[in-house]
Design a protein around this motif. Structure first.
Motif, short mmCIF file in Angstrom:
data_model
loop_
_atom_site.label_atom_id
_atom_site.label_comp_id
_atom_site.label_asym_id
_atom_site.label_seq_id
_atom_site.Cartn_x
_atom_site.Cartn_y
_atom_site.Cartn_z
N PHE A 125 0.84 -1.19 0.00
CA PHE A 125 0.00 0.00 0.00
C PHE A 125 0.88 1.25 0.00
O PHE A 125 2.05 1.22 0.39
N ALA A 126 0.32 2.35 -0.45
CA ALA A 126 1.02 3.63 -0.47
C ALA A 126 0.52 4.46 0.72
O ALA A 126 -0.69 4.61 0.90
N HIS A 127 1.47 5.00 1.49
CA HIS A 127 1.07 5.75 2.69
C HIS A 127 2.25 6.57 3.20
O HIS A 127 3.38 6.08 3.28
N ASN A 128 1.99 7.83 3.53
CA ASN A 128 2.98 8.73 4.13
C ASN A 128 4.16 9.02 3.19
O ASN A 128 4.17 8.60 2.04
N ARG A 129 5.16 9.77 3.73
CA ARG A 129 6.28 10.23 2.91
C ARG A 129 7.59 10.13 3.68
O ARG A 129 7.59 10.13 4.92
N ASP A 130 8.68 10.08 2.92
CA ASP A 130 9.99 10.09 3.57
C ASP A 130 10.44 11.54 3.79
O ASP A 130 9.69 12.49 3.53
N ARG A 131 11.64 11.71 4.29
CA ARG A 131 12.14 13.05 4.61
C ARG A 131 12.29 13.94 3.38
O ARG A 131 12.32 15.17 3.50
N GLU A 132 12.40 13.34 2.20
CA GLU A 132 12.54 14.10 0.97
C GLU A 132 11.20 14.38 0.30
O GLU A 132 11.15 14.95 -0.80
N GLY A 133 10.11 13.96 0.94
CA GLY A 133 8.78 14.21 0.39
C GLY A 133 8.28 13.15 -0.57
O GLY A 133 7.22 13.32 -1.18
N CYS A 134 9.02 12.07 -0.71
CA CYS A 134 8.61 11.00 -1.63
C CYS A 134 7.56 10.10 -0.98
O CYS A 134 7.66 9.74 0.19
N LYS A 135 6.55 9.75 -1.75
CA LYS A 135 5.53 8.83 -1.28
C LYS A 135 6.15 7.49 -0.94
O LYS A 135 7.07 7.03 -1.63
N LEU A 136 5.68 6.86 0.13
CA LEU A 136 6.16 5.54 0.52
C LEU A 136 5.26 4.46 -0.08
O LEU A 136 4.04 4.50 0.09
N LEU A 137 5.86 3.52 -0.78
CA LEU A 137 5.15 2.32 -1.22
C LEU A 137 5.64 1.20 -0.32
O LEU A 137 6.81 0.79 -0.40
N ILE A 138 4.77 0.72 0.55
CA ILE A 138 5.16 -0.18 1.64
C ILE A 138 4.77 -1.62 1.31
O ILE A 138 3.62 -1.89 0.95
N PHE A 139 5.73 -2.52 1.47
CA PHE A 139 5.50 -3.95 1.31
C PHE A 139 5.64 -4.61 2.67
O PHE A 139 6.74 -4.67 3.22
N SER A 140 4.55 -5.10 3.21
CA SER A 140 4.61 -5.87 4.46
C SER A 140 4.89 -7.31 4.06
O SER A 140 3.97 -8.10 3.79
N VAL A 141 6.16 -7.66 4.01
CA VAL A 141 6.59 -8.92 3.41
C VAL A 141 6.00 -10.12 4.14
O VAL A 141 5.68 -11.14 3.53
N ARG A 142 5.83 -10.02 5.45
CA ARG A 142 5.32 -11.15 6.22
C ARG A 142 3.90 -11.55 5.82
O ARG A 142 3.45 -12.66 6.10
N LYS A 143 3.18 -10.67 5.14
CA LYS A 143 1.81 -10.96 4.75
C LYS A 143 1.71 -11.62 3.37
O LYS A 143 0.60 -11.89 2.90
N TYR A 144 2.87 -11.86 2.76
CA TYR A 144 2.86 -12.40 1.40
C TYR A 144 3.55 -13.76 1.35
O TYR A 144 4.67 -13.91 1.82
N GLU A 145 2.87 -14.74 0.77
CA GLU A 145 3.47 -16.04 0.47
C GLU A 145 3.14 -16.35 -0.98
O GLU A 145 1.98 -16.33 -1.38
N LYS A 146 4.17 -16.64 -1.75
CA LYS A 146 3.99 -16.72 -3.19
C LYS A 146 3.03 -17.81 -3.63
O LYS A 146 2.38 -17.68 -4.67
N GLN A 147 2.90 -18.89 -2.85
CA GLN A 147 2.00 -19.96 -3.26
C GLN A 147 0.52 -19.59 -3.09
O GLN A 147 -0.36 -20.30 -3.56
N MET A 148 0.25 -18.45 -2.46
CA MET A 148 -1.13 -18.05 -2.21
C MET A 148 -1.79 -17.43 -3.44
O MET A 148 -3.01 -17.40 -3.54
N PHE A 149 -0.98 -16.88 -4.38
CA PHE A 149 -1.55 -16.15 -5.50
C PHE A 149 -0.84 -16.51 -6.79
O PHE A 149 0.35 -16.81 -6.80
N GLU B 221 9.72 -18.25 3.54
CA GLU B 221 8.47 -18.54 2.83
C GLU B 221 7.81 -17.27 2.29
O GLU B 221 6.93 -17.34 1.43
N ASN B 222 8.25 -16.13 2.77
CA ASN B 222 7.67 -14.86 2.32
C ASN B 222 8.49 -14.20 1.20
O ASN B 222 8.07 -13.17 0.66
N VAL B 223 9.63 -14.77 0.88
CA VAL B 223 10.52 -14.18 -0.13
C VAL B 223 10.23 -14.80 -1.49
O VAL B 223 10.28 -16.01 -1.66
N ASP B 224 9.91 -13.95 -2.45
CA ASP B 224 9.59 -14.39 -3.80
C ASP B 224 10.55 -13.71 -4.77
O ASP B 224 10.43 -12.52 -5.06
#
Length: 262
Positions: free
Chosen positions: A97-121, A158-161
């Motif tokens: 998901f995209a949320h908040n910004r870094d110190r340079e004003g860039c939008k953050l695209l955040i990957f919560s890796v623990r929520k992803y398992e490649k065999q699920m999709f 198991e979360n690394v694809d």
């Protein structure tokens, strides 16, 4: 939606020359080989042209990359890709998901890796999700860069694809030129470090220079406290909930000749 920083780089002559070269190459293909909207962007968007030059360093390579990007966008129907086309589980679980910004004003695209398992999709669904978010950010943040945060806390092998990572590299290298500000690897477990060494070997030097490592003690260097999630040690109590894109101008580049590149 113009970026705040002043652009320094390719001249108007460089832009004009590359535009002509790309359009000449486009004209050599069948009329339906590209999406008319992408061709129109090449015709009107100086900033977009500059991004191909900055990413590739030479006109010849920039032309080749631009043609590949336009062809991919047509084949993948990127201009028409919206949330309705993405697997709802991928959208709703908060793995990306995209949320908040870094110190340079860039939008953050955040990957919560623990929520992803490649065999699920199926991987095609993951590709749609990636393209949906990057193109949405392009529309909402036109002209600005994005910082990718891999939140690796509590993640395992198991979360690394690796296929996912390869595709993300390709997206930023070819299809979204000069869009990536940096990649923050947050709280990397030791068990993933060996996999990371392999991934690092795939990266060109220009991309490798954009990698940053962070944990709760060091993430303040890149993201202010009020922009950090609670689990990073910040004060933002944000709880993920997917929100649809706010309808607006889907072609901000039509007026882009007065914009400056961040």
């Amino acid at each position: 939606m113009s970026p705040s920083a002043t652009f320094e780089g390719p001249t108007e002559t460089d832009v004009s020359s590359l535009r002509s070269a790309i359009l000449s190459e486009v004209a050599s293909f069948d009329v339906d080989f590209f999406d008319d909207r992408d061709v129109a962007r090449i015709e009107h968007d100086d900033l977009y042209i500059r991004r191909f030059l900055l990413q590739n360093g030479s006109e010849d390579l920039a032309v080749k990359t631009a043609i590949e990007a336009l062809r991919w966008r047509k084949k993948f129907r990127v201009n028409d890709l919206r949330s309705r086309d993405v697997d709802r589980r991928l959208l709703s679980e908060g793995g990306m998901f995209a949320h908040n910004r870094d110190r340079e004003g860039c939008k953050l695209l955040i990957f919560s890796v623990r929520k992803y398992e490649k065999q699920m999709f199926e991987f095609i669904e993951v590709k749609r999700l990636l393209s949906y978010w990057l193109d949405r950010i392009e529309r909402e943040e036109y002209g600005k860069k994005v910082t990718v945060v891999f939140d690796l806390s509590d993640a395992g092998l198991e979360n690394v694809d690796l296929q996912f990572v390869r595709h993300l590299i390709k997206l930023f290298k070819f299809y979204h030129p000069w869009m990536l500000s940096k990649v923050i690897l947050y709280d990397m477990p030791w068990i993933i470090q060996a996999v990371w060494k392999l991934i690092y070997s795939w990266l060109p030097s220009s991309s490798a220079e954009k990698i940053r490592f962070a944990d709760k003690k060091t993430i303040d260097q890149f993201i202010d406290k009020d922009q950090q999630l609670l689990r990073w040690g910040g004060t933002d109590q944000y709880e993920f909930e997917f929100r649809e894109e706010v309808p607006g101008n889907t072609t901000p580049w039509l007026n882009s000749r007065s914009l400056h590149l961040m």
